[in-house]
Enzyme design. Structure first.
Site, PDB file in Angstrom:
ATOM      1  CE  LYS A 172      10.878 -11.222   5.344  1.00 31.65           C
ATOM      2  NZ  LYS A 172      10.918  -9.835   5.777  1.00 31.65           N
ATOM      3  CD  GLU A 175      13.700  -4.612   4.676  1.00 32.03           C
ATOM      4  OE1 GLU A 175      14.846  -4.610   5.135  1.00 32.03           O
ATOM      5  OE2 GLU A 175      13.442  -4.727   3.471  1.00 32.03           O
ATOM      6  N   GLY A 225       2.766 -10.640  -1.082  1.00 29.10           N
ATOM      7  CA  GLY A 225       3.641  -9.533  -1.462  1.00 29.10           C
ATOM      8  C   GLY A 225       3.561  -9.283  -2.946  1.00 29.10           C
ATOM      9  N   GLY A 226       4.612  -8.735  -3.492  1.00 30.20           N
ATOM     10  CA  GLY A 226       4.600  -8.299  -4.882  1.00 30.20           C
ATOM     11  C   GLY A 226       4.854  -9.432  -5.877  1.00 30.20           C
ATOM     12  CB  THR A 229       8.751 -10.739  -3.848  1.00 30.73           C
ATOM     13  OG1 THR A 229       9.017  -9.357  -3.951  1.00 30.73           O
ATOM     14  CG2 THR A 229       9.555 -11.336  -2.709  1.00 30.73           C
ATOM     15  N   GLY A 230       7.127 -12.800  -5.613  1.00 36.25           N
ATOM     16  CA  GLY A 230       6.401 -14.067  -5.725  1.00 36.25           C
ATOM     17  C   GLY A 230       7.071 -14.998  -6.728  1.00 36.25           C
ATOM     18  CD  GLU A 248      -3.830 -14.747  -1.456  1.00 37.86           C
ATOM     19  OE1 GLU A 248      -4.278 -13.807  -2.125  1.00 37.86           O
ATOM     20  OE2 GLU A 248      -4.381 -15.849  -1.375  1.00 37.86           O
ATOM     21  CB  CYS A 282      -3.315  -6.479  -2.531  1.00 35.00           C
ATOM     22  SG  CYS A 282      -4.472  -7.110  -1.315  1.00 35.00           S
ATOM     23  CD  GLU A 383       0.190  -4.106  -6.706  1.00 36.94           C
ATOM     24  OE1 GLU A 383       1.311  -4.638  -6.687  1.00 36.94           O
ATOM     25  OE2 GLU A 383      -0.754  -4.463  -5.979  1.00 36.94           O
TER      26      GLU A 383
HETATM   27  P1  NAP Z   1       7.305  -7.453  -1.310  1.00 38.73           P
HETATM   28  O1  NAP Z   1       8.387  -6.467  -1.523  1.00 38.73           O
HETATM   29  O2  NAP Z   1       7.135  -8.534  -2.298  1.00 38.73           O
HETATM   30  O3  NAP Z   1       7.562  -8.057   0.145  1.00 38.73           O
HETATM   31  C1  NAP Z   1       6.669  -8.932   0.772  1.00 38.73           C
HETATM   32  C2  NAP Z   1       7.421  -9.731   1.810  1.00 38.73           C
HETATM   33  O4  NAP Z   1       8.397 -10.543   1.149  1.00 38.73           O
HETATM   34  C3  NAP Z   1       8.195  -8.875   2.792  1.00 38.73           C
HETATM   35  O5  NAP Z   1       8.216  -9.506   4.053  1.00 38.73           O
HETATM   36  C4  NAP Z   1       9.578  -8.863   2.168  1.00 38.73           C
HETATM   37  O6  NAP Z   1      10.574  -8.589   3.100  1.00 38.73           O
HETATM   38  C5  NAP Z   1       9.674 -10.282   1.665  1.00 38.73           C
HETATM   39  N1  NAP Z   1      10.654 -10.494   0.619  1.00 38.73           N
HETATM   40  C6  NAP Z   1      11.222  -9.591  -0.227  1.00 38.73           C
HETATM   41  N2  NAP Z   1      12.099 -10.214  -1.064  1.00 38.73           N
HETATM   42  C7  NAP Z   1      12.092 -11.526  -0.732  1.00 38.73           C
HETATM   43  C8  NAP Z   1      12.762 -12.683  -1.236  1.00 38.73           C
HETATM   44  N3  NAP Z   1      13.628 -12.616  -2.235  1.00 38.73           N
HETATM   45  N4  NAP Z   1      12.493 -13.880  -0.665  1.00 38.73           N
HETATM   46  C9  NAP Z   1      11.610 -13.993   0.330  1.00 38.73           C
HETATM   47  N5  NAP Z   1      10.948 -12.929   0.862  1.00 38.73           N
HETATM   48  C10 NAP Z   1      11.166 -11.714   0.328  1.00 38.73           C
HETATM   49  O7  NAP Z   1       5.907  -6.767  -1.180  1.00 38.73           O
HETATM   50  P2  NAP Z   1       5.541  -5.510  -0.307  1.00 38.73           P
HETATM   51  O8  NAP Z   1       6.083  -4.322  -1.021  1.00 38.73           O
HETATM   52  O9  NAP Z   1       5.910  -5.732   1.118  1.00 38.73           O
HETATM   53  O10 NAP Z   1       3.959  -5.553  -0.376  1.00 38.73           O
HETATM   54  C11 NAP Z   1       3.256  -4.976  -1.405  1.00 38.73           C
HETATM   55  C12 NAP Z   1       2.778  -6.023  -2.370  1.00 38.73           C
HETATM   56  O11 NAP Z   1       2.023  -7.011  -1.694  1.00 38.73           O
HETATM   57  C13 NAP Z   1       1.845  -5.443  -3.400  1.00 38.73           C
HETATM   58  O12 NAP Z   1       2.148  -5.969  -4.659  1.00 38.73           O
HETATM   59  C14 NAP Z   1       0.478  -5.908  -2.942  1.00 38.73           C
HETATM   60  O13 NAP Z   1      -0.480  -5.973  -3.959  1.00 38.73           O
HETATM   61  C15 NAP Z   1       0.802  -7.238  -2.373  1.00 38.73           C
HETATM   62  N6  NAP Z   1      -0.240  -7.675  -1.438  1.00 38.73           N
HETATM   63  C16 NAP Z   1      -1.089  -8.668  -1.828  1.00 38.73           C
HETATM   64  C17 NAP Z   1      -2.122  -9.057  -0.982  1.00 38.73           C
HETATM   65  C18 NAP Z   1      -3.099 -10.121  -1.379  1.00 38.73           C
HETATM   66  O14 NAP Z   1      -3.887 -10.524  -0.542  1.00 38.73           O
HETATM   67  N7  NAP Z   1      -3.094 -10.605  -2.606  1.00 38.73           N
HETATM   68  C19 NAP Z   1      -2.267  -8.420   0.260  1.00 38.73           C
HETATM   69  C20 NAP Z   1      -1.380  -7.421   0.614  1.00 38.73           C
HETATM   70  C21 NAP Z   1      -0.359  -7.054  -0.247  1.00 38.73           C
HETATM   71  P3  NAP Z   1      11.076  -7.073   3.380  1.00 38.73           P
HETATM   72  O15 NAP Z   1       9.923  -6.178   3.227  1.00 38.73           O
HETATM   73  O16 NAP Z   1      11.536  -7.178   4.775  1.00 38.73           O
HETATM   74  O17 NAP Z   1      12.166  -6.831   2.400  1.00 38.73           O
END
Ligand code: NAP
Length: 489
Positions: A172, A175, A225-226, A229-230, A248, A282, A383
Site C-alpha cells: 500500500k 494515498e 512512516g511517522g 502511525t508506527g 522505519e 526522514c 520532526e
Molecule cells: P504516515 O502518515 O505515517 O503514513 C505512512 C503510510 O502509512 C502511508 O501509506 C499512510 O497512508 C499509512 N497509514 C496512515 N495511517 C495508517 C494506519 N492507521 N494504519 C496503517 N497505515 C497507515 O507518514 P507519511 O506522512 O506518509 O511519511 C512521513 C513520515 O515517514 C515521516 O515521519 C518520515 O520521517 C517517515 N519516513 C521514515 C523513513 C525511514 O527510513 N525511517 C523514510 C521515509 C519516511 P496514507 O498516506 O494513504 O494515509
C-alpha cells in the site's frame, strides 16, 4: 481495468471508490486512481496467502527468484525517465532527484538479486552423528506500507528483499503518491511474477492501511512512516498477533559542525542536509549544532546560501527544490514555524510562503533557519518534516555529543571536522542508526538503514534487510537413531 492489482489481475475497487492525485507544484489534477476499502484488502491478502501456499514461488530455487529481480532491475532502467517524471509530478521533487531515486530503486533490486542464495544457512557443530542446520525461510504474507516522500524508493526497500526471500505481499503506497508504485507493479508483472505473489491496494491509511495491519492472515507488517502511525501499527500488530513487525519511522537528525571543519563544504552540505526535497526526508539534518567559535560566521553564510535556493517546478532545469507534498502538510509545517517563534527561536531567514506569484498555487515554503535554539524547545525536538532547520551552539566535544543524543529519535546524524580521531570518537558515541562524517545523506543498498530509539524497529537494506523477511529454522537430524533408554518401562 483498474489500478488495484490482485491475484495477477488489474482490477477496480469493489465499492467503486476513486481518488484524485494532485501535482503539489500547482495543485492541478494529474489523474484519478482507484480507492480501495477493507473488502479489496481482504481479497488481496487472500490472494497473497493462496499464492504463498499454492504457487511454487517460495520453493523455487533462489536463483530463479533472483532472475526475476534482475529483470525488474532492467525494466526499471528501461523506463527510468518515465518513472522519474511521474515521481516528480506526484511528489513535486526535482527531476534530477527523481532520476537518482529510480537508479537507487533499481540498485535495491539488483542488490537483493545478488544477495539471494548467497547464504545457505549455518551448519551447527553438535556431535558426529548429528546433522544440525539453521536455514532461513520466507515469513509468508507481508503487508508493506510506504510513505509519500520517497514513494518508490521506500517501497522498493521492502519489495525487493520480500521477493528475494520468497514471500508474497500486499503493498500500500501513500494515498497521495501512488503513481510510480503502480508502474513498478506493472514491471514486476512484466518480469513474470506468478499471480498473487505481488498485490497492490490503493487508498487511505485510515481505511486500507488499518485493514491491512489488522488482517489476521498477514504474517509480517513492514511500515515506513511517522511515529504516531508506527505506534498504531504496533498496537494493531500486538492485538491481532503477535506478528512480525518492521518500523522505519521519523528522525530529528543532528548535524554537528566543529570549528575545524572544511567551512565551504560544511555550509554546502548543511543545505543538502536540511533543504533537499524541502526537508521532507526522514534523515534530514534539521538540527544543526555549530561550535560556538564558528557559529556566527557559519549561520551568516548558511542563511545567504539558503536564500538563494531556487524553488519552482521540479520538471524545470535549474530548479533546486520543489513544494511541500500537500496543502495540509504545509499547514502543519507552518504551525511549527509559528511555534518556533513563540518558543523564542530567532528567525534568521524564511518562515513564510514565497511571494513569487508563479508559485502561488503550489504548496511552497521558503527555506527557514531558526537560530538561538535550545534543546528544551519543541521545534528542536519534534520532526517538522519541512524546510525548517534549528541551530544550537556547543562548546566542547562532550557537549556536542550530549546534545546530539538528546532526542527521542535516532535515525541519522552528521559530524564535520578535519580531525580524524575526533570524527571517529563522535561517530562511535552517537546513538543514531547512520552517522556521516564530512558528508550528509548518502546511503547504499549494501549497508543497513534504520533507527535507534523511536526511529524504528529493525533495519532495511544490507543483509539485515533480507533477514527481516525470513524466519530462522533449526533442522536437527539424528544420523544414528537408536533407543535413548530415558524411560525404562
Ligand atoms: P504516515 O502518515 O505515517 O503514513 C505512512 C503510510 O502509512 C502511508 O501509506 C499512510 O497512508 C499509512 N497509514 C496512515 N495511517 C495508517 C494506519 N492507521 N494504519 C496503517 N497505515 C497507515 O507518514 P507519511 O506522512 O506518509 O511519511 C512521513 C513520515 O515517514 C515521516 O515521519 C518520515 O520521517 C517517515 N519516513 C521514515 C523513513 C525511514 O527510513 N525511517 C523514510 C521515509 C519516511 P496514507 O498516506 O494513504 O494515509
Amino acid at each position: 481495468m483498474g489500478e488495484l492489482y490482485i491475484d495477477g489481475e488489474w482490477t477496480q475497487a469493489a465499492a467503486g471508490g476513486r481518488r484524485d492525485v494532485v501535482n503539489p507544484y500547482d495543485a492541478s489534477l494529474v489523474t484519478t486512481v482507484d480507492e480501495a476499502d477493507a473488502t479489496d484488502v481482504d481479497r488481496a491478502v487472500r490472494a497473497a496467502r493462496r499464492a504463498f501456499a499454492e504457487e511454487d514461488w517460495a520453493d523455487l530455487p533462489t536463483r530463479r527468484r533472483a532472475d526475476l529481480l534482475l529483470r525488474v532491475h532492467d525494466l526499471l532502467l528501461r523506463d527510468r525517465e518515465d518513472i522519474a517524471r511521474t515521481e516528480t509530478l506526484d511528489t513535486g521533487k526535482t527531476l534530477a532527484e527523481a532520476r537518482i531515486d529510480v537508479e537507487d530503486v533499481a540498485n535495491a533490486f539488483r542488490y537483493y538479486a545478488e544477495l539471494a542464495g548467497k547464504d545457505g544457512g549455518r551448519v551447527v557443530d553438535v556431535a558426529p552423528d548429528v546433522l544440525s542446520r539453521v536455514v532461513y525461510q520466507p515469513v509468508g504474507v507481508c503487508a508493506l506500507i510506504a510513505p509519500w516522500n520517497y514513494p518508490l524508493l521506500q517501497a522498493s526497500w521492502k519489495v525487493a528483499p520480500a521477493l528475494a526471500a520468497g514471500n508474497t505481499f500486499v503493498l500500500k503506497p501513500s494515498e497521495t503518491t501512488p503513481l510510480t508504485t503502480i508502474m513498478m507493479i506493472r514491471l514486476i508483472e512484466e518480469a513474470g511474477a506468478p499471480p498473487g505473489v505481488a498485490n497492490l491496494v490503493l487508498g487511505s491509511g485510515a481505511t486500507v492501511g488499518a485493514a491491512l495491519t489488522r488482517h489476521p492472515d498477514v504474517d509480517l507488517v513492514s511500515f515506513t512512516g511517522g511515529l504516531n502511525t508506527g505506534r498504531a501499527i504496533m498496537a494493531a500488530a500486538a492485538a491481532e498477533g503477535p506478528r512480525n513487525i518492521a518500523l522505519e519511522l521519523g528522525g530529528k537528525n543532528p548535524n554537528i559542525v566543529f570549528a575545524d571543519a572544511d567551512f565551504d563544504a560544511a555550509v554546502d552540505y548543511a543545505l543538502d542536509a536540511a533543504f533537499l526535497h524541502s526537508g521532507q526526508v526522514c534523515s534530514a539534518g534539521s538540527r544543526l549544532l555549530v561550535e560556538d567559535s564558528l557559529h556566527d560566521r557559519f549561520v551568516e553564510a548558511y542563511a545567504e546560501r539558503a536564500r538563494a535556493i531556487r524553488l519552482g517546478n521540479g520538471m524545470e532545469d535549474g530548479i533546486e527544490s520543489g513544494p511541500l507534498s500537500s496543502a495540509e502538510h504545509r499547514e502543519k509545517v507552518e504551525g511549527y514555524i509559528a511555534l518556533g517563534k513563540k518558543e523564542g527561536a530567532r528567525l534568521v531567514t524564511g518562515g513564510t510562503r514565497p511571494d513569487d506569484p508563479a508559485l502561488s498555487r503550489g504548496f511552497f515554503l521558503l527555506p527557514t533557519i531558526f537560530a538561538d535554539c535550545d534543546r528544551s524547545m519543541r521545534i528542536v525536538q519534534e520532526e517538522v518534516f519541512g524546510p525548517v532547520v534549528t541551530v544550537e551552539r556547543f562548546r566542547t566535544e562532550d557537549e556536542a555529543v550530549e546534545l546530539a543524543n538528546d532526542t527521542r529519535y535516532g535515525l541519522a546524524g552528521g559530524v564535520w571536522t578535519s580531525e580524524a580521531s575526533r570524527a571517529q570518537r563522535v561517530a562511535q558515541r552517537l546513538r543514531h542508526g547512520t552517522v556521516w562524517i564530512n558528508d550528509f545523506h548518502p546511503y547504499v543498498p549494501q549497508a543497513e538503514w534504520g533507527g535507534f530509539g523511536r526511529s524504528g524497529v529493525g533495519r532495511e537494506l544490507g543483509p539485515t534487510g533480507l533477514r527481516e523477511y525470513q524466519e530462522a529454522k533449526h533442522i536437527y537430524q539424528n544420523l544414528a537413531p537408536a533407543p535413548s533408554g530415558w524411560f525404562k518401562g
